[in-house]
Write a protein that holds these residues in place. Structure first.
Motif, PDB file in Angstrom:
ATOM      1  N   ARG A 181      47.258 -57.585 -10.248  1.00 45.73           N
ATOM      2  CA  ARG A 181      47.438 -56.252  -9.665  1.00 45.73           C
ATOM      3  C   ARG A 181      47.099 -55.167 -10.696  1.00 45.73           C
ATOM      4  NH1 ARG A 181      53.346 -55.907  -7.886  1.00 45.73           N
ATOM      5  NH2 ARG A 181      52.725 -53.729  -7.526  1.00 45.73           N
ATOM      6  N   LYS A 182      46.325 -54.177 -10.249  1.00 45.90           N
ATOM      7  CA  LYS A 182      45.887 -53.101 -11.148  1.00 45.90           C
ATOM      8  C   LYS A 182      47.071 -52.305 -11.688  1.00 45.90           C
ATOM      9  CE  LYS A 182      41.865 -52.851  -8.151  1.00 45.90           C
ATOM     10  NZ  LYS A 182      41.259 -52.127  -7.006  1.00 45.90           N
ATOM     11  N   SER A 183      48.080 -52.081 -10.844  1.00 42.45           N
ATOM     12  CA  SER A 183      49.243 -51.311 -11.280  1.00 42.45           C
ATOM     13  C   SER A 183      50.014 -52.036 -12.386  1.00 42.45           C
ATOM     14  CB  SER A 183      50.175 -51.041 -10.093  1.00 42.45           C
ATOM     15  OG  SER A 183      50.626 -52.250  -9.514  1.00 42.45           O
ATOM     16  N   VAL A 184      49.990 -53.373 -12.360  1.00 42.72           N
ATOM     17  CA  VAL A 184      50.667 -54.147 -13.404  1.00 42.72           C
ATOM     18  C   VAL A 184      49.891 -54.046 -14.709  1.00 42.72           C
ATOM     19  CG1 VAL A 184      51.489 -56.431 -14.088  1.00 42.72           C
ATOM     20  CG2 VAL A 184      51.662 -55.710 -11.689  1.00 42.72           C
ATOM     21  N   LEU A 185      48.570 -54.112 -14.618  1.00 49.59           N
ATOM     22  CA  LEU A 185      47.742 -53.942 -15.814  1.00 49.59           C
ATOM     23  C   LEU A 185      47.997 -52.583 -16.456  1.00 49.59           C
ATOM     24  CD1 LEU A 185      44.303 -55.412 -14.645  1.00 49.59           C
ATOM     25  CD2 LEU A 185      46.087 -56.545 -15.971  1.00 49.59           C
ATOM     26  N   GLU A 186      48.137 -51.564 -15.622  1.00 54.84           N
ATOM     27  CA  GLU A 186      48.396 -50.216 -16.131  1.00 54.84           C
ATOM     28  C   GLU A 186      49.780 -50.144 -16.766  1.00 54.84           C
ATOM     29  OE1 GLU A 186      48.084 -46.249 -17.122  1.00 54.84           O
ATOM     30  OE2 GLU A 186      46.514 -47.670 -16.529  1.00 54.84           O
ATOM     31  N   ALA A 187      50.757 -50.756 -16.111  1.00 53.61           N
ATOM     32  CA  ALA A 187      52.124 -50.729 -16.636  1.00 53.61           C
ATOM     33  C   ALA A 187      52.236 -51.476 -17.964  1.00 53.61           C
ATOM     34  CB  ALA A 187      53.088 -51.324 -15.617  1.00 53.61           C
ATOM     35  N   LYS A 188      51.395 -52.477 -18.157  1.00 56.33           N
ATOM     36  CA  LYS A 188      51.416 -53.273 -19.381  1.00 56.33           C
ATOM     37  C   LYS A 188      50.204 -52.967 -20.267  1.00 56.33           C
ATOM     38  CE  LYS A 188      55.171 -55.746 -18.735  1.00 56.33           C
ATOM     39  NZ  LYS A 188      56.295 -55.730 -19.704  1.00 56.33           N
ATOM     40  N   LYS A 189      49.689 -51.753 -20.185  1.00 55.32           N
ATOM     41  CA  LYS A 189      48.466 -51.421 -20.918  1.00 55.32           C
ATOM     42  C   LYS A 189      48.654 -51.493 -22.424  1.00 55.32           C
ATOM     43  CE  LYS A 189      49.232 -46.408 -20.501  1.00 55.32           C
ATOM     44  NZ  LYS A 189      48.666 -45.138 -19.942  1.00 55.32           N
ATOM     45  N   ASP A 190      49.893 -51.380 -22.908  1.00 52.24           N
ATOM     46  CA  ASP A 190      50.128 -51.518 -24.342  1.00 52.24           C
ATOM     47  C   ASP A 190      49.769 -52.918 -24.822  1.00 52.24           C
ATOM     48  OD1 ASP A 190      52.321 -52.424 -22.768  1.00 52.24           O
ATOM     49  OD2 ASP A 190      53.582 -52.516 -24.560  1.00 52.24           O
TER      50      ASP A 190
END
Length: 433
Positions: free
Chosen positions: A360-369
């Motif tokens: 999921r793209k939103s998960v990638l964004e949330a874990k972008k660190d």
């Protein structure tokens, strides 16, 4: 990380028995009657059973067990019972098939990409188009959803994406004045030049089994080939592309550039980290181990067949499947809570319970660190976008194609053309059954 091993019980035979004994259920039928959780006639919660294979990472198992307890505390209509099936992947599939054949299969379970079509075409899986809708559907990796689609309907929800790439020791290549290979000729040349009495230039899987095929497919695809046509009903294995890919394996073996025996398979990145190889095919799961090692390691996609060709990779992973024979609505409610509500649980599972690409793209964004760190970012930006879904083939075809790879590596007296034609004959015989 989970290794692949397809030396399974004959799933097709067991699933065929299940269809005969369970009536005329059709997995492509409407699910409108089960779109809402049912009220238990006894007033007790509906028991929903979930099965997972034995993950190698203890954190993954802890997450699943803890989240099961948390879900049960969060509501009173559903009682979730989670089973972690002991043993390897082969054991998991054998027990899963036996359970369904006896009418005791779970309400939902996980399935890797290579076995998807067998279970869906056998009528076991229920469509999930009513679960993955609207903005949630847009949030998913399109290739991951496409790999879970059958006859225009979505039957699996991806929660893990795995992929294979080519890792290399930057310091070793720099000292030899060699660039990471972008073509097969560059790979042959680099592997040969980087080989020393203490080190192989390149490492891929020499071990018979499904994981070896998993690594081999991108070479076959890069040459323009495949095992079956788009319909899945006709063999395309007898092709110049297959001959080229198998010849590459033979050339690497004849040059002495690769190991022909390994204690553990090439998914184990320690061959590279210990200096036993300069370049190695391995998966996304190896990234945290590389990071902890402090080694100067780079990552690139599989080399293309030539300068005009395309680089690629195999996309695998695990997907949630809802049984058409069980509590569909309740199972979907559990899956929604685990993997679709917010980003925390999917993010934790993919970055702490092992390392994988979240679908999921939103998960990638949330874990972008995490996903923006070196090598991690290469997977997200470079390797995974070039990937193709892992092939889902009958066990007999997996064996026939794997036999061809083995013969290319070890039966030097056998002509590549003969090897291809013999394997293609077996593929066609399987399709004709």
């Amino acid at each position: 990380m989970r290794t692949k091993n397809w030396s399974k019980t004959s799933i097709a035979a067991i699933l065929g028995l299940m269809i005969v004994t369970s009536g005329c259920s059709d997995s492509t039928s409407s699910t409108s009657e089960s779109s809402k959780p049912a009220e238990s006639s006894s007033g007790n919660p509906v028991v929903v059973k979930a099965w997972y294979h034995q993950y190698g990472e203890k954190e993954a198992v802890e997450f699943l067990n803890n989240w099961t307890a948390d879900f049960n505390k969060s509501q009173s209509k559903i009682k979730l019972e989670t089973t972690i099936v002991a043993g390897g992947v082969a054991d998991y599939y054998s027990k899963l098939s036996t359970a369904f054949a006896s009418g005791a299969g779970p309400d939902f379970f996980e399935m890797d990409a290579s076995d998807f079509s067998k279970y869906v075409s056998s009528g076991i899986a229920a469509p999930l188009d009513d679960l993955i809708t609207g903005d949630i559907r847009k949030d998913f990796n399109e290739k991951a959803l496409a790999g879970n689609t059958y006859n225009g309907k979505l039957y699996g929800m991806p929660f893990i994406i795995d992929a294979i790439g080519l890792y290399y020791d930057k310091d070793v290549l720099k000292a030899a004045n060699i660039q990471p290979p972008k073509t097969w000729d560059e790979l042959r040349d680099a592997a040969k030049k980087l080989t020393t009495p203490e080190r192989k230039g390149f490492t891929l899987s020499p071990i018979r089994g499904g994981y070896q095929n998993y690594e081999f497919w991108p070479f076959l695809w890069a040459a323009g080939g495949n095992v079956l046509d788009d319909s899945g009903k006709k063999s395309t294995f007898d092709s110049d592309a297959t001959r080229k890919a198998l010849q590459l394996y033979r050339d690497l073996a004849k040059d002495g550039s690769i190991y022909t025996t390994l204690q553990t398979d090439s998914w184990d990145i320690n061959y590279l980290l210990s200096g036993k190889t300069a370049m190695q095919l391995s998966g996304i799961w190896a990234t945290p181990t590389i990071e902890k090692s402090g080694k100067n390691i780079g990552l690139v996609p599989y080399p293309a067949v030539d300068a005009q060709g395309k680089q690629t990779s195999t996309l695998g992973g695990w997907n949630m499947i809802v049984s058409s024979k069980g509590h569909q609505a309740e199972a979907k409610e559990v899956i929604r809570w685990f993997w679709l509500e917010g980003t925390d649980r999917m993010g934790q599972f993919n970055t702490i319970g092992g390392f994988h690409l979240a679908p999921r793209k939103s998960v990638l964004e949330a874990k972008k660190d995490i996903y923006s760190k070196p090598i991690y970012k290469d997977w997200v930006d470079t390797v995974v976008p070039l990937g193709r879904k892992d092939l889902s083939l009958p066990p007999e075809i997996v064996t026939a194609t794997n036999d061809a790879v083995q013969e290319a590596l070890f039966s030097m007296d056998r002509n590549i053309d003969t090897i291809v034609k013999d394997a293609d004959k077996k593929v066609k015989e399987t399709l004709a059954k």
